[in-house]
Design an enzyme around this catalytic site. Structure first.
Site, PDB file in Angstrom:
ATOM      1  CB  SER A 253      -0.958   0.017   1.189  1.00 52.85           C
ATOM      2  OG  SER A 253      -0.255   0.411   2.350  1.00 52.85           O
ATOM      3  CE  LYS A 254      -0.315   8.081  -2.562  1.00 59.10           C
ATOM      4  NZ  LYS A 254      -1.168   8.785  -3.493  1.00 59.10           N
ATOM      5  NE  ARG A 255      -2.544   3.560   5.934  1.00 66.93           N
ATOM      6  CZ  ARG A 255      -3.567   2.811   6.290  1.00 66.93           C
ATOM      7  NH1 ARG A 255      -4.785   3.289   6.227  1.00 66.93           N
ATOM      8  NH2 ARG A 255      -3.391   1.583   6.722  1.00 66.93           N
TER       9      ARG A 255
END
Ligand code: GLU
Length: 483
Positions: A253-255
């Site tokens: 995930s980007k996060r």
């Protein structure tokens, strides 16, 4: 048959690891068949346009060695290779489908569709475009177009029957048309094609023989086959790739900062290690070999050994692989790559980076960990004098109290501050004192590093610190020990 594969990213500004792997497999397959690997930029979603995003794609692929044979920047026989520059190509094909009854003009506004959708959903149904405009006569269509009503072109999807196709990775796939298809938009109000339409037109016009892409497209493939069939075109070989996951249940995930190629490069992973490891996420060579150059991968890659279960991207494994690559790096290249990380900890200290690099190369798993590993050179950590105690080295606080004061004049007397001179001076005295090496070198190293484990031993560290700092730290240790 001339093999032609393509990588068709949307310019989002980032390269997802799954995308890099798709590009890698498409490249490998093309190269091992002496075919062509084509780069096509899918930018028809102008709302999502990101400045500089195509450069990110170029830079990433080039860094990975995935050089394309045809693409936006180098051209080729079937260009342009940027979909927005192909804008005018698509409409005539859509009109051809309108004529053959496989597509139709739609004049429904977003509000009208929203109202009808709400009604269907209120009644507990699932909305699908209701073919409202399918039955407009050519005259009605012409009149509405003349009146300037915005239009789209939709596919006239079959509402019954099923579509089957065979995927190299996932095997035979069958989908019920009523469930898997709808009257999707082919040409949008802004005149741009949708991905769903453009991928078919472009793959055909570009002569793509093998389509590799993420498995999220498995269920929309029946729609594309419907279009290929409507045009009377050959359907390419499909090779859908399993998702690259962090573990069985989590996507990258980007996060969490673990999804993009750049995340890993910024952390100091080597591109070669990353490419090598990515090849193994979802594919295996059938034996226990793990290290491959790109050229070797071209030789051994086999699409029939692509796994259909999700590929687990194990960062710990990648770190291990990276450390193996780092250890084998050309020392000059290591020094160049490590320098900014050395600077982070030691900027302005005048440390001999070349010597430090020799010590650190075999101790580097990822470059971003270097500053914490060498932080003790910049600043003596606060430590507990209990670490002077080491049974094996015959050292404890009492020994340290005896030895450290003796070392001060020895080190003060070293002529030129080189590692060899420090070594010779200290070793000579150890002999003269009749002590065991460990009983001197252990307290010396602890005193000047403030920690039990260090890259390098007492002489290396003393050399890197310089005479003044070495003596300062020895005196500091004596103070801590109450000497
Ligand atoms: N532009 C699509 C994407 O980035 C490409 C899918 C495909 O390869 O057909 O997901």
């Amino acid at each position: 048959m001339q093999v032609r594969t393509r990588f068709a990213p949307s310019p989002t500004g980032f390269m997802h690891l799954g995308g890099v792997r798709t590009a890698l497999y498409a490249y490998l397959y093309a190269k091992q068949h002496n075919g062509q690997f084509i780069l096509r930029i899918e930018d028809t979603d102008q709302v999502r346009y990101v400045e500089g995003a195509t450069e990110v794609i170029y830079d990433t692929l080039r860094a990975c060695g995935l050089n394309w044979d045809e693409g936006p920047d180098i051209g080729g026989p079937v260009g342009p290779y940027i979909q927005s520059e192909r804008k005018d190509i698509y409409l005539p094909y859509a009109e051809q489908l309108v004529k053959s009854g496989h597509a139709y003009y739609c004049f429904c506004s977003k509000d009208e569709i929203d109202d009808r959708r709400a009604a269907v959903e209120e009644a507990g149904g699932t909305w699908k475009y209701d073919k409202h405009c399918l039955h407009l006569t050519p005259e009605e269509v012409a009149a509405k177009k003349t009146a300037g009503i915005p239009w789209t072109i939709r596919m006239n999807a079959p509402t019954e029957g099923e579509t089957s196709y065979s995927d190299v990775v996932f095997g035979d796939m069958t989908f019920q048309n009523a469930e898997s298809m709808d009257d999707m938009v082919l040409i949008k109000q802004d005149g741009m094609p949708t991905y769903n339409f453009a991928n078919v037109i472009d793959d055909h016009l570009m002569g793509i023989t093998h389509v590799m892409r993420g498995m999220e497209y498995l269920s929309s493939t029946p729609r594309y086959n419907y279009l290929y069939t409507a045009f009377g075109w050959d359907i390419p070989v499909y090779i859908h790739l399993p998702t690259v996951m962090r573990d069985a249940t989590h996507k990258l995930s980007k996060r969490d900062g673990d999804a993009y190629y750049s995340d890993y490069i910024e952390k100091g992973f080597l591109t070669e290690a990353l490419v090598n490891y990515l090849a193994l996420v979802g594919w295996n060579p059938g034996d226990d070999r793990e290290f491959f150059t790109l050229e070797e991968l071209v030789e051994v890659f086999d699409i029939h050994r692509i796994n259909h279960s999700p590929g687990i991207f194990d960062v710990a494994k990648l770190e291990w692989m990276n450390s193996q690559y780092v250890a084998k790096m050309d020392p000059e290249k290591y020094l160049a790559m490590a320098t900014p990380w050395f600077d982070q900890a030691l900027e302005g200290k005048g440390t001999d980076y070349r010597r430090l690099a020799e010590l650190m190369q075999s101790r580097t798993d990822i470059f971003s960990r270097i500053p914490e590993k060498i932080a003790f050179l910049a600043k003596l950590p606060d430590y507990d004098t209990a670490i002077f105690c080491n049974k094996k080295q015959k050292s404890d606080e009492t020994v340290a109290k005896e030895v450290l004061p003796l070392l001060i004049p020895v080190l003060e007397g070293v002529s030129e501050w080189t590692e060899q001179n420090i070594h010779d001076a200290v070793m000579e005295q150890i002999q003269a004192w009749g002590r065991k090496n460990g009983s001197v070198l252990w307290p010396m190293r602890i005193a000047i590093s403030g920690q039990e484990s260090t890259p390098g031993g007492a002489f290396e560290i003393a050399y890197l610190l310089g005479r003044e700092e070495t003596l300062r730290r020895l005196r500091d240790a004596m103070q801590r020990l109450g000497v």
